[in-house]
Design a protein around this motif. Structure first.
Motif, PDB file in Angstrom:
ATOM      1  N   ASP A 114     -29.654  13.208 -21.805  1.00  0.00           N
ATOM      2  CA  ASP A 114     -28.559  13.149 -22.771  1.00  0.00           C
ATOM      3  C   ASP A 114     -28.754  11.953 -23.700  1.00  0.00           C
ATOM      4  O   ASP A 114     -29.064  10.844 -23.237  1.00  0.00           O
ATOM      5  N   ALA A 115     -28.588  12.176 -24.973  1.00  0.00           N
ATOM      6  CA  ALA A 115     -28.563  11.079 -25.948  1.00  0.00           C
ATOM      7  C   ALA A 115     -27.123  10.931 -26.434  1.00  0.00           C
ATOM      8  O   ALA A 115     -26.501  11.918 -26.841  1.00  0.00           O
ATOM      9  N   THR A 116     -26.595   9.704 -26.383  1.00  0.00           N
ATOM     10  CA  THR A 116     -25.185   9.473 -26.687  1.00  0.00           C
ATOM     11  C   THR A 116     -25.037   8.446 -27.802  1.00  0.00           C
ATOM     12  O   THR A 116     -25.651   7.377 -27.761  1.00  0.00           O
ATOM     13  N   TRP A 117     -24.226   8.826 -28.805  1.00  0.00           N
ATOM     14  CA  TRP A 117     -23.914   7.906 -29.898  1.00  0.00           C
ATOM     15  C   TRP A 117     -22.401   7.695 -29.937  1.00  0.00           C
ATOM     16  O   TRP A 117     -21.626   8.655 -29.852  1.00  0.00           O
ATOM     17  N   PHE A 118     -21.975   6.455 -30.074  1.00  0.00           N
ATOM     18  CA  PHE A 118     -20.550   6.122 -30.031  1.00  0.00           C
ATOM     19  C   PHE A 118     -20.021   5.901 -31.444  1.00  0.00           C
ATOM     20  O   PHE A 118     -20.545   5.084 -32.206  1.00  0.00           O
ATOM     21  N   GLY A 119     -18.988   6.677 -31.797  1.00  0.00           N
ATOM     22  CA  GLY A 119     -18.300   6.483 -33.067  1.00  0.00           C
ATOM     23  C   GLY A 119     -19.125   6.779 -34.290  1.00  0.00           C
ATOM     24  O   GLY A 119     -18.854   6.256 -35.364  1.00  0.00           O
ATOM     25  N   ARG A 120     -20.129   7.631 -34.200  1.00  0.00           N
ATOM     26  CA  ARG A 120     -21.007   7.902 -35.336  1.00  0.00           C
ATOM     27  C   ARG A 120     -21.019   9.411 -35.610  1.00  0.00           C
ATOM     28  O   ARG A 120     -21.937  10.128 -35.237  1.00  0.00           O
ATOM     29  N   ARG A 121     -19.993   9.911 -36.259  1.00  0.00           N
ATOM     30  CA  ARG A 121     -19.824  11.345 -36.457  1.00  0.00           C
ATOM     31  C   ARG A 121     -20.939  11.969 -37.292  1.00  0.00           C
ATOM     32  O   ARG A 121     -21.235  13.159 -37.158  1.00  0.00           O
ATOM     33  N   PHE A 122     -21.578  11.168 -38.163  1.00  0.00           N
ATOM     34  CA  PHE A 122     -22.619  11.743 -39.009  1.00  0.00           C
ATOM     35  C   PHE A 122     -23.795  12.253 -38.178  1.00  0.00           C
ATOM     36  O   PHE A 122     -24.596  13.059 -38.629  1.00  0.00           O
ATOM     37  N   ILE A 123     -23.905  11.797 -36.938  1.00  0.00           N
ATOM     38  CA  ILE A 123     -24.992  12.254 -36.063  1.00  0.00           C
ATOM     39  C   ILE A 123     -24.919  13.769 -35.886  1.00  0.00           C
ATOM     40  O   ILE A 123     -25.932  14.472 -35.929  1.00  0.00           O
ATOM     41  N   GLU A 124     -23.704  14.271 -35.702  1.00  0.00           N
ATOM     42  CA  GLU A 124     -23.512  15.708 -35.480  1.00  0.00           C
ATOM     43  C   GLU A 124     -24.052  16.517 -36.658  1.00  0.00           C
ATOM     44  O   GLU A 124     -24.633  17.600 -36.471  1.00  0.00           O
ATOM     45  N   ARG A 125     -23.889  15.995 -37.877  1.00  0.00           N
ATOM     46  CA  ARG A 125     -24.341  16.729 -39.057  1.00  0.00           C
ATOM     47  C   ARG A 125     -25.857  16.717 -39.189  1.00  0.00           C
ATOM     48  O   ARG A 125     -26.430  17.595 -39.822  1.00  0.00           O
ATOM     49  N   ARG A 126     -26.501  15.742 -38.606  1.00  0.00           N
ATOM     50  CA  ARG A 126     -27.952  15.620 -38.764  1.00  0.00           C
ATOM     51  C   ARG A 126     -28.738  16.341 -37.675  1.00  0.00           C
ATOM     52  O   ARG A 126     -29.957  16.485 -37.797  1.00  0.00           O
ATOM     53  N   LEU A 127     -28.064  16.733 -36.593  1.00  0.00           N
ATOM     54  CA  LEU A 127     -28.748  17.395 -35.480  1.00  0.00           C
ATOM     55  C   LEU A 127     -28.372  18.872 -35.441  1.00  0.00           C
ATOM     56  O   LEU A 127     -27.192  19.212 -35.418  1.00  0.00           O
ATOM     57  N   ALA A 128     -29.366  19.717 -35.398  1.00  0.00           N
ATOM     58  CA  ALA A 128     -29.129  21.161 -35.271  1.00  0.00           C
ATOM     59  C   ALA A 128     -29.753  21.641 -33.972  1.00  0.00           C
ATOM     60  O   ALA A 128     -30.854  21.201 -33.593  1.00  0.00           O
ATOM     61  N   VAL A 129     -29.056  22.517 -33.270  1.00  0.00           N
ATOM     62  CA  VAL A 129     -29.587  23.065 -32.019  1.00  0.00           C
ATOM     63  C   VAL A 129     -30.916  23.747 -32.312  1.00  0.00           C
ATOM     64  O   VAL A 129     -31.061  24.505 -33.276  1.00  0.00           O
ATOM     65  N   GLY A 130     -31.910  23.420 -31.503  1.00  0.00           N
ATOM     66  CA  GLY A 130     -33.240  23.982 -31.663  1.00  0.00           C
ATOM     67  C   GLY A 130     -34.177  23.121 -32.473  1.00  0.00           C
ATOM     68  O   GLY A 130     -35.387  23.386 -32.513  1.00  0.00           O
ATOM     69  N   ALA A 131     -33.665  22.075 -33.141  1.00  0.00           N
ATOM     70  CA  ALA A 131     -34.514  21.205 -33.954  1.00  0.00           C
ATOM     71  C   ALA A 131     -35.415  20.353 -33.070  1.00  0.00           C
ATOM     72  O   ALA A 131     -35.042  19.961 -31.955  1.00  0.00           O
ATOM     73  N   GLU A 132     -36.611  20.055 -33.572  1.00  0.00           N
ATOM     74  CA  GLU A 132     -37.520  19.133 -32.901  1.00  0.00           C
ATOM     75  C   GLU A 132     -37.262  17.728 -33.451  1.00  0.00           C
ATOM     76  O   GLU A 132     -37.238  17.520 -34.668  1.00  0.00           O
ATOM     77  N   ILE A 133     -37.068  16.753 -32.564  1.00  0.00           N
ATOM     78  CA  ILE A 133     -36.849  15.377 -33.004  1.00  0.00           C
ATOM     79  C   ILE A 133     -37.732  14.430 -32.206  1.00  0.00           C
ATOM     80  O   ILE A 133     -38.165  14.742 -31.094  1.00  0.00           O
ATOM     81  N   VAL A 134     -38.005  13.278 -32.815  1.00  0.00           N
ATOM     82  CA  VAL A 134     -38.594  12.158 -32.085  1.00  0.00           C
ATOM     83  C   VAL A 134     -37.482  11.133 -31.908  1.00  0.00           C
ATOM     84  O   VAL A 134     -36.765  10.811 -32.858  1.00  0.00           O
ATOM     85  N   VAL A 135     -37.312  10.661 -30.685  1.00  0.00           N
ATOM     86  CA  VAL A 135     -36.183   9.793 -30.359  1.00  0.00           C
ATOM     87  C   VAL A 135     -36.691   8.560 -29.618  1.00  0.00           C
ATOM     88  O   VAL A 135     -37.663   8.632 -28.857  1.00  0.00           O
ATOM     89  N   SER A 136     -36.053   7.415 -29.869  1.00  0.00           N
ATOM     90  CA  SER A 136     -36.393   6.167 -29.175  1.00  0.00           C
ATOM     91  C   SER A 136     -35.109   5.450 -28.796  1.00  0.00           C
ATOM     92  O   SER A 136     -34.188   5.327 -29.608  1.00  0.00           O
ATOM     93  N   GLY A 137     -35.052   4.971 -27.563  1.00  0.00           N
ATOM     94  CA  GLY A 137     -33.872   4.242 -27.116  1.00  0.00           C
ATOM     95  C   GLY A 137     -34.065   3.708 -25.707  1.00  0.00           C
ATOM     96  O   GLY A 137     -35.122   3.892 -25.083  1.00  0.00           O
ATOM     97  N   LYS A 138     -33.019   3.046 -25.198  1.00  0.00           N
ATOM     98  CA  LYS A 138     -33.060   2.463 -23.859  1.00  0.00           C
ATOM     99  C   LYS A 138     -32.574   3.465 -22.829  1.00  0.00           C
ATOM    100  O   LYS A 138     -31.526   4.090 -22.997  1.00  0.00           O
ATOM    101  N   VAL A 139     -33.345   3.598 -21.748  1.00  0.00           N
ATOM    102  CA  VAL A 139     -33.000   4.515 -20.661  1.00  0.00           C
ATOM    103  C   VAL A 139     -31.885   3.913 -19.811  1.00  0.00           C
ATOM    104  O   VAL A 139     -31.890   2.714 -19.517  1.00  0.00           O
ATOM    105  N   LYS A 140     -30.912   4.769 -19.448  1.00  0.00           N
ATOM    106  CA  LYS A 140     -29.879   4.372 -18.488  1.00  0.00           C
ATOM    107  C   LYS A 140     -29.749   5.458 -17.440  1.00  0.00           C
ATOM    108  O   LYS A 140     -29.858   6.652 -17.743  1.00  0.00           O
ATOM    109  N   HIS A 141     -29.509   5.055 -16.185  1.00  0.00           N
ATOM    110  CA  HIS A 141     -29.334   5.996 -15.079  1.00  0.00           C
ATOM    111  C   HIS A 141     -27.867   6.049 -14.676  1.00  0.00           C
ATOM    112  O   HIS A 141     -27.214   5.009 -14.533  1.00  0.00           O
ATOM    113  N   PHE A 142     -27.343   7.248 -14.510  1.00  0.00           N
ATOM    114  CA  PHE A 142     -26.023   7.465 -13.916  1.00  0.00           C
ATOM    115  C   PHE A 142     -26.237   8.444 -12.762  1.00  0.00           C
ATOM    116  O   PHE A 142     -26.191   9.656 -12.940  1.00  0.00           O
ATOM    117  N   GLY A 143     -26.543   7.856 -11.590  1.00  0.00           N
ATOM    118  CA  GLY A 143     -26.930   8.719 -10.470  1.00  0.00           C
ATOM    119  C   GLY A 143     -28.268   9.362 -10.796  1.00  0.00           C
ATOM    120  O   GLY A 143     -29.247   8.696 -11.127  1.00  0.00           O
TER     121      GLY A 143
END
Length: 724
Positions: free
Chosen positions: A111-140
């Motif tokens: 899961d990739a999570t963005w807080f308070g950034r609604r424009f993210i939804e407009r830029r991501l389309a289901v099925g799109a290929e993306i390159v993503v970079s961020g810090k890993v977090k574990h929840f169980g």
């Protein structure tokens, strides 16, 4: 109704585009860049290209999602994935809404999570290929990436934000890293590739430098760290060459200028020195003599003044090392030759202090001192100006009022600049211009010694005199380090010193609460209120930089004259104020100050004959910060502290180079040994590029244009001998 003015067309020539304001550049985010540029100091496309990264993240390795389960929390990773789902969860009970995207590849999901950034939804389309970079977090067993950067991948997409060496830039409100990277990429594609080469080819070959257009590209988007290092080496060399060209040019031009010859024969020299020594003895109440360093400095100045070319000498001395006595010697020499000397001080209070001290030192020679400051009454100011214009006032002490166009000198032969880093090149030049057709001799003074290794570069165009030996009568200042909760004994001593008629400085790093509230900095205003209650009935005053100069000087005068027992202030108390009855200096948040500032502040006490104390208050646990405070506590030699600060600081301005007038360098750092070597090589090239008059030896229009209006203009125009 007037017609609206149509916007200027966007230049089609990439070189013309470089000097175009961002809002008129045609760049996609031009308006946003213009607003952000006011804070970040970029205004044109060229400025944007030289808004360089503060660091680089290596995000080249593309990971498989299934392997991330083994990574530790906080590890930064890059991956290429499909968008499986996007949803927005509304915030509740004051929480920020969040956008969650389910990312998948053939090995797993995350899961990739963005807080308070609604424009993210407009830029991501289901099925799109993306390159993503961020810090890993574990929840169980569930993995997430919090606020990752990403880029949608198309066939012709160049990766900017992930999957490569990614530049990380200084930002400001309203400008995201994604938008800035995209804008810089666009600027590189439209103009950066065509940046005109300005260095002579022989220098590029001798130094093994990459072309400037390639350096700009690789400084932002390097394919490798070797490529980045080569780019930054080129830019560092260019800055150092611009710096050295300015110094060589000024030195050669000065040597060819004509200055009045001021000669002192042996009898006159002895008379002046004897009068100064006698006055010093009266001041401290015991028999004194000049220090060895003062004698050497006076002799060097005597030789300088006797030449037909203008003196440009820097007198750098520790706090209380006797610089004023040396300056008085130079002023007396000029006065005895019938020429005027002007001493320029940064504040009204300091000018009045010089009026007293220089006046006392020259009194035995029958030389009077005239004061000219903005705070004088109109009739007093008019009388002083008339005396200066007629030549009757041979020694003049003043503030910026001396620079005003209405003030004229009859025969200005010597200019002395106190705390020279407080004055800009233009201000100093305006005073020197009052000498008429000739250049005056110039003596610069600073109480902030520069490390020897830096001085070889900084002062290459100056003659330097060091005052290392403290005059007789200066008391040692006992210095200790305390944590904020360990000050009960300190405040008892403040009360005890006040009972003896002594006074205390309390220095804090901020003016008001909220400016740096997150890390608990103490503010002058709230601390003054707190101490007034804690130390009642002691009289507590306050000064800081936002007070009007007249108000600040009035409060400092009350403190000096004994109407206040404690003065709370920011570093405005650092500059030269002499309060012999001050015996305690308490510096709160001491780890926030440079070693030079701490040493300068400590020098505000111990100026009489009574034992004095300095308390450095800090709750920092940082090892470097503690080592720096320990260095101040154990070392009372400002020159030695300068060297220690140079060794201990990992980055940033050594001793506050900005305060020493050193032009700000974006890439080069004289803390880096390789860059110091580059500076020496740049000096040799500068010497060969200029003729004996300080002009280019051959027409070099590209280099001249770059130095005058390109990215190097600020370094080329800055003069290390004075504030930029």
């Amino acid at each position: 109704m007037a017609k609206a003015t149509s916007p200027a067309p966007v230049p089609t020539d990439p070189v013309d585009l470089l000097s175009t304001p961002l809002a008129q550049s045609g760049l996609a985010a031009g308006a946003a860049l213009r607003r952000a540029g006011i804070k970040l100091d970029f205004y044109t496309v060229r400025d944007l290209l030289f808004h360089l990264p503060r660091r680089y993240d290596d995000l080249r390795e593309m990971r498989r999602l299934g392997d991330l389960v083994w990574e530790r929390d906080g590890t930064v990773v890059s991956a290429q994935a499909r968008v499986g789902d996007v949803r927005v969860e509304p915030g509740f009970r004051g929480r920020t809404q969040r956008t969650i995207a389910r990312l998948e590849d053939d090995t797993g999901s995350i899961d990739a999570t963005w807080f308070g950034r609604r424009f993210i939804e407009r830029r991501l389309a289901v099925g799109a290929e993306i390159v993503v970079s961020g810090k890993v977090k574990h929840f169980g067993r569930r993995l997430t990436l919090d606020n990752p950067e990403f880029q949608v991948v198309a066939d012709d997409t160049e990766l900017l934000h992930a999957g490569r060496i990614v530049p990380v830039y200084p930002l400001t409100a309203g400008l995201t890293s994604i938008r800035l990277r995209s804008a810089i990429r666009e600027a590189l594609d439209k103009a950066g590739y065509a940046y005109p080469e300005y260095l002579p080819q022989e220098i590029i070959a001798d130094e093994g430098l990459v072309p400037i257009a390639r350096a700009i590209e690789e400084a932002h988007y390097p394919d490798s760290f070797d490529g980045r290092d080569a780019a930054l080496r080129r830019l560092a060399f260019d800055e150092l060459l611009a710096l050295q060209l300015g110094m060589v040019q000024r030195r050669r031009q000065r040597i060819r200028d004509a200055a009045p010859q001021i000669g002192l024969d042996d009898a006159a020299d002895t008379s002046v020195r004897t009068a100064i020594v006698d006055a010093l003895g009266v001041r401290v109440g015991l028999e004194v003599d000049l220090t060895v360093d003062q004698v050497v400095a006076m002799t060097a100045i005597r030789d300088d003044l006797a030449r037909p070319t203008p003196m440009l000498r820097l007198l750098q001395g520790d706090v209380g090392s006797g610089k004023t006595a040396v300056a008085a010697y130079a002023l007396a020499a000029a006065a005895r030759a019938g020429l005027q000397g002007a001493l320029l001080a940064p504040t009204d209070l300091l000018a009045r202090q010089h009026l007293e001290t220089v006046g006392a030192l020259l009194d035995g020679l029958g030389i009077g001192v005239t004061l000219l400051t903005g705070s004088l009454k109109a009739d007093v100011k008019a009388k002083a100006s008339e005396s200066i214009a007629s030549g009757q006032a041979l020694v003049v002490v003043g503030t910026h009022a001396l620079i005003q166009e209405a003030v004229s000198f009859a025969s200005l032969g010597l200019v002395v600049i106190d705390e020279q880093h407080r004055f800009g090149v233009d201000q100093r030049g305006a005073l020197e211009a009052k000498a008429g057709g000739r250049s005056p001799h110039v003596l610069l003074m600073t109480a902030t010694p520069i490390p020897r290794t830096l001085g070889q570069v900084l002062y290459a165009d100056l003659d330097v005199s060091d005052l290392r030996t403290p005059p007789a009568g200066r008391v040692q200042i006992r210095t200790g380090i305390r944590r904020p909760g360990e000050l009960e004994g300190t405040w008892r001593r403040v009360r005890g010193e006040a009972a003896l008629g002594h006074r205390t400085f309390v220095v804090v790093p901020l003016i008001e609460e909220g400016a740096d509230e997150a890390d608990g900095a103490v503010a002058a205003e709230s601390e003054a209120v707190r101490l007034a209650a804690l130390l009642d009935p002691l009289r507590v005053g306050m000064v800081h930089g936002r007070l009007k100069p007249a108000e600040r000087d009035a409060e400092m005068t009350r403190f000096r004259d004994g109407q206040l027992d404690v003065l709370v202030g920011t570093t405005v108390v650092e500059v030269g104020v002499d309060v012999p009855a001050a015996t305690m200096m308490i510096i709160e948040g001491a780890d926030r100050f440079g070693l030079a500032q701490l040493h300068q502040l400590r020098g505000r006490v111990g100026r009489g004959t009574v034992e004095s104390f300095c308390v450095l208050v800090s709750d920092s646990t940082d090892e470097v910060a503690q080592a720096r405070l320990k260095a101040v506590a154990e070392t009372h030699d400002g020159f030695e502290l300068a060297e220690k600060d140079f060794e201990l600081r990992k980055e940033g301005d050594v001793l506050g180079l900005a305060q020493s007038g050193f032009p700000r360098l974006r890439v080069a750092s004289l803390q880096v040994a390789a860059h110091r070597e580059l500076a020496v090589r740049a000096r040799a090239h500068a010497e060969s590029l200029l003729d004996p008059d300080g002009r280019m030896d051959l027409p070099r229009p590209a280099l001249a244009t770059e130095l005058a209006s390109g990215w190097l203009r600020r370094v080329a125009a800055g003069e290390p001998a004075s504030g930029a």
